[in-house]
Write a protein that holds these residues in place. Structure first.
Motif, short mmCIF file in Angstrom:
data_model
loop_
_atom_site.label_atom_id
_atom_site.label_comp_id
_atom_site.label_asym_id
_atom_site.label_seq_id
_atom_site.Cartn_x
_atom_site.Cartn_y
_atom_site.Cartn_z
N ARG A 1 4.91 -0.22 -5.49
CA ARG A 1 5.61 0.40 -3.89
C ARG A 1 5.04 2.21 -4.26
O ARG A 1 4.36 2.85 -5.42
CB ARG A 1 6.63 1.17 -4.79
CG ARG A 1 7.61 1.60 -3.49
CD ARG A 1 8.84 2.27 -3.82
NE ARG A 1 10.42 1.27 -5.34
CZ ARG A 1 11.11 0.33 -4.36
NH1 ARG A 1 12.18 1.24 -3.36
NH2 ARG A 1 11.72 -0.59 -4.17
N GLY A 2 4.32 1.98 -2.85
CA GLY A 2 3.65 2.74 -2.60
C GLY A 2 4.57 4.53 -2.17
O GLY A 2 6.17 3.97 -2.04
N PRO A 3 4.57 5.52 -1.93
CA PRO A 3 5.15 6.93 -1.67
C PRO A 3 5.61 6.55 -0.21
O PRO A 3 4.89 5.67 0.50
CB PRO A 3 3.98 8.01 -1.51
CG PRO A 3 3.12 8.00 -2.41
CD PRO A 3 3.25 6.25 -2.58
N GLY A 4 6.98 6.67 -0.14
CA GLY A 4 7.51 6.43 0.55
C GLY A 4 8.16 5.06 1.42
O GLY A 4 8.00 5.20 2.41
N MET A 5 7.73 4.56 0.64
CA MET A 5 7.48 2.83 0.83
C MET A 5 9.26 2.36 0.39
O MET A 5 9.76 2.69 -0.31
CB MET A 5 6.76 1.93 -0.36
CG MET A 5 6.38 0.38 -0.14
SD MET A 5 4.34 0.50 -0.25
CE MET A 5 4.68 -1.44 0.13
N GLU A 6 9.42 1.80 1.34
CA GLU A 6 11.47 1.01 1.40
C GLU A 6 11.34 -0.58 0.25
O GLU A 6 10.11 -1.04 0.33
CB GLU A 6 11.71 1.34 2.50
CG GLU A 6 12.06 1.63 3.11
CD GLU A 6 13.58 2.60 3.00
OE1 GLU A 6 14.30 2.19 3.04
OE2 GLU A 6 13.01 3.40 3.16
#
Ligand code: NAI
Length: 328
Positions: A95-100
């Motif tokens: 999961r990357g930054p800001g990924m839902e």
């Protein structure tokens, strides 16, 4: 006479878990000390990842493992999975930054659809697949659905790390050895909703429930500690569990292929409908393994508390499945 080599494909081979896993497979810890292996390693085509993979292969060579017949590097699942007897699907998009959560499911659905199709096209017809990359249960479901010509039961997800975590927490509480514990289960999803359950467990032959005799500990310490152990490791190490995850993958495949000697182990497997789990959902259940096959332990009594916990983790899995349905 030397046995013919088994082909083991590993994805995400230049990652953390890969680094803790490959050397143990090559030394014979997974398939047996008399079983030659060929490693077929997949990484993303990215130059840096392929270069790192070359470095890992150089180190594998430098170990001069007598059982390791050949190691090949790949950037295409169609070549990596060719004739594979075992496929360890470790690589996944974190999961990357800001990924839902939804975005995470979608990018991984693309990876596991492509890999499922490649397994379907080129792997051994009896390939045994273990999905480690998260969300592991749903990724395994996607790969299974993308490989209609392969036996669905050969697609499994890793709950063994959760099982091993539960074993060690229970052993510490009861003051017994890990090896004295039998019949422990972790139900459901490899996520904090999982339900570690020692209602049937024995500690050196004595019922765990009466040895521990602490329902408050079960509900408020044991279950959350096991469920959140992955986050606790990240907090302490700054990186997610790798050596223990690799160890669990070795345990899972070794028991599947060589047998669990009558012991219960937890595997995430496509449900056959038992315990009210809809058919096909990949759900952690107790199994006994023998001669390369697993059999789900059936007809265990499910009390109201357990039903609630099992339904909660099932709800998460059905939501994940519904979230990727349109991509399959
Ligand atoms: P990592 O980030 O160190 O390594 C992952 C590797 O996979 C990277 O080298 C990356 O380039 C590669 N990769 C990504 N997409 C790929 C693709 N489509 N094909 C081939 N390779 C690909 O991560 P780490 O620590 O090795 O963890 C791997 C996965 O295992 C993660 O998804 C992690 O969440 C999961 N995990 C699962 C556990 C379980 O109990 N089921 C326990 C611990 C981790």
């Amino acid at each position: 006479m030397t046995k013919p080599a088994m082909r083991v494909a590993v994805t995400g081979a230049a990652g953390q878990i890969g680094y803790a896993l490959l050397f143990r497979i090559a030394s014979g810890e997974m398939l047996g000390k008399d079983q030659p292996v060929i490693l077929q390693l997949l990484e993303i085509p990215d130059e840096k990842a392929q270069k790192a993979l070359k470095g890992v292969i150089m180190e594998l060579e430098d170990c001069a493992f007598p059982l390791l017949q050949e190691v090949t590097a790949h950037s295409d699942p169609m070549t990596a999975f060719k004739d594979a007897d075992v496929a360890l699907l470790v690589g996944a998009r974190p999961r990357g930054p800001g990924m839902e959560r939804k975005d995470l499911l979608t990018v991984n659905a693309q990876i596991f659809t492509a890999q499922g199709k490649a397994l379907n096209a080129v792997a051994s017809r009896n390939v045994k697949v273990l999905v480690v990359g998260n969300p592991a249960n749903t990724n395994a479901y996607i790969a299974m659905k993308s490989a209609p010509d392969l036996p669905a039961r050969n697609f499994t997800a890793m709950l063994r790390l959760d099982h091993n975590r539960a074993l060690s927490q229970l052993a510490a509480k009861a003051g017994c050895a890990v090896g004295d514990i039998e019949k422990l289960i972790v139900w459901g999803n490899h996520s904090p909703t999982m339900y570690p359950d020692y209602r049937f467990a024995t500690l050196a032959g004595k019922p765990a429930l009466s040895v521990v005799n602490d329902d408050e500990w079960n509900r408020n310490v044991f279950i959350p500690t096991v469920g959140k152990r992955g986050a606790a490791i990240i907090d302490a190490r700054g990186l997610s569990s790798a050596a223990s995850a690799a160890n669990a993958a070795i345990d899972h495949v070794r028991d599947w292929i060589l047998g669990s000697n009558g012991k219960w182990v937890t595997m995430g497997v496509p449900s056959d409908g038992s315990y009210g789990i809809p058919e096909g959902i990949i759900y952690g259940v107790p199994v006994i393994t023998k001669n390369g096959e697993y059999a789900v332990v059936k007809d265990l009594e499910i009390d109201a508390f357990s039903r609630e916990r099992m339904d909660l983790t099932l709800k998460e899995l059905t939501e994940e499945r519904d979230g990727v349905k349109h991509l399959l």
